[in-house]
Design a protein around this motif. Structure first.
Motif, PDB file in Angstrom:
ATOM      1  N   ASN A 111      -7.926   0.896  -6.868  1.00 28.82           N
ATOM      2  CA  ASN A 111      -6.256   1.794  -6.223  1.00 28.82           C
ATOM      3  C   ASN A 111      -7.360   3.156  -6.656  1.00 28.82           C
ATOM      4  O   ASN A 111      -6.790   3.545  -7.544  1.00 28.82           O
ATOM      5  CB  ASN A 111      -5.509   1.606  -5.929  1.00 28.82           C
ATOM      6  N   SER A 128      -7.897   1.437  -1.344  1.00 33.62           N
ATOM      7  CA  SER A 128      -8.123   0.531  -2.046  1.00 33.62           C
ATOM      8  C   SER A 128      -9.680   0.246  -1.608  1.00 33.62           C
ATOM      9  O   SER A 128     -10.597   0.060  -0.598  1.00 33.62           O
ATOM     10  CB  SER A 128      -7.701  -1.117  -1.827  1.00 33.62           C
ATOM     11  N   LYS A 163      -0.098   4.278   2.089  1.00 33.12           N
ATOM     12  CA  LYS A 163      -1.035   3.771   3.190  1.00 33.12           C
ATOM     13  C   LYS A 163      -1.921   5.394   3.686  1.00 33.12           C
ATOM     14  O   LYS A 163      -3.030   5.511   3.646  1.00 33.12           O
ATOM     15  CB  LYS A 163      -1.154   3.374   3.859  1.00 33.12           C
ATOM     16  N   TYR A 202      -3.666  -0.743  -1.625  1.00 28.45           N
ATOM     17  CA  TYR A 202      -2.920  -2.460  -1.334  1.00 28.45           C
ATOM     18  C   TYR A 202      -1.965  -1.413  -1.996  1.00 28.45           C
ATOM     19  O   TYR A 202      -1.885  -1.561  -3.362  1.00 28.45           O
ATOM     20  CB  TYR A 202      -3.943  -2.934  -2.145  1.00 28.45           C
ATOM     21  N   HIS A 203      -0.555  -1.767  -1.762  1.00 30.32           N
ATOM     22  CA  HIS A 203       0.457  -1.522  -2.474  1.00 30.32           C
ATOM     23  C   HIS A 203       0.811   0.051  -2.895  1.00 30.32           C
ATOM     24  O   HIS A 203       1.487   0.277  -3.676  1.00 30.32           O
ATOM     25  CB  HIS A 203       1.142  -2.167  -3.860  1.00 30.32           C
ATOM     26  N   TRP A 220      -7.122  -9.275  -8.688  1.00 27.53           N
ATOM     27  CA  TRP A 220      -8.256  -8.365  -7.357  1.00 27.53           C
ATOM     28  C   TRP A 220      -9.311  -8.013  -7.644  1.00 27.53           C
ATOM     29  O   TRP A 220     -10.022  -8.086  -9.078  1.00 27.53           O
ATOM     30  CB  TRP A 220      -7.123  -6.950  -7.732  1.00 27.53           C
TER      31      TRP A 220
END
Length: 116
Positions: A49, A80, A75, A71-72, A45
């Motif tokens: 985050n 991120s 939201k 990300y994951h 990556w």
């Protein structure tokens, strides 16, 4: 910015601990047992985050190309942030402090008092 610099910023905040709850490839920074920042240690990556206020998240995503929904992650509460991009270096520090404060204020009052 890079992983080591982000780690140094996170660990400079009071009472921060680090651990790898998702395996050896993901480093989490916590206050009071609650996560506020995640780093990928495999270098796959190019971002980290962090937890942020939902309104601030929207503002950051509109203003900077280097900021995207987490990300994951949830939201609404996580973003991120790319290590390299259009984010000024001082803002990385402010984002880390913001994530720390966001997480700390969600802790039980008794624990917050112990961490003062």
């Amino acid at each position: 910015m890079n992983i080591e610099e982000i780690r140094d910023i996170a660990l400079s905040l009071p009472h921060v601990t680090e651990r790898c709850p998702y395996g050896p490839d993901c480093l989490a920074f916590e206050i009071g047992g609650k996560q506020f920042c995640l780093l990928d240690l495999t270098a796959k990556w190019d971002f980290y985050n962090i937890k942020v206020d939902p309104a601030y998240s929207e503002e950051l995503r509109e203003r900077y190309e280097s900021v995207s929904p987490g990300y994951h992650m949830n939201k609404r509460h996580w973003i991120s942030v790319k290590y390299e991009g259009d984010i000024p270096e001082p803002l990385h520090r402010e984002l880390m402090a913001h994530a720390y404060r966001q997480t700390k204020k969600g802790l039980p009052k008794k624990l917050q008092a112990q961490l003062q």
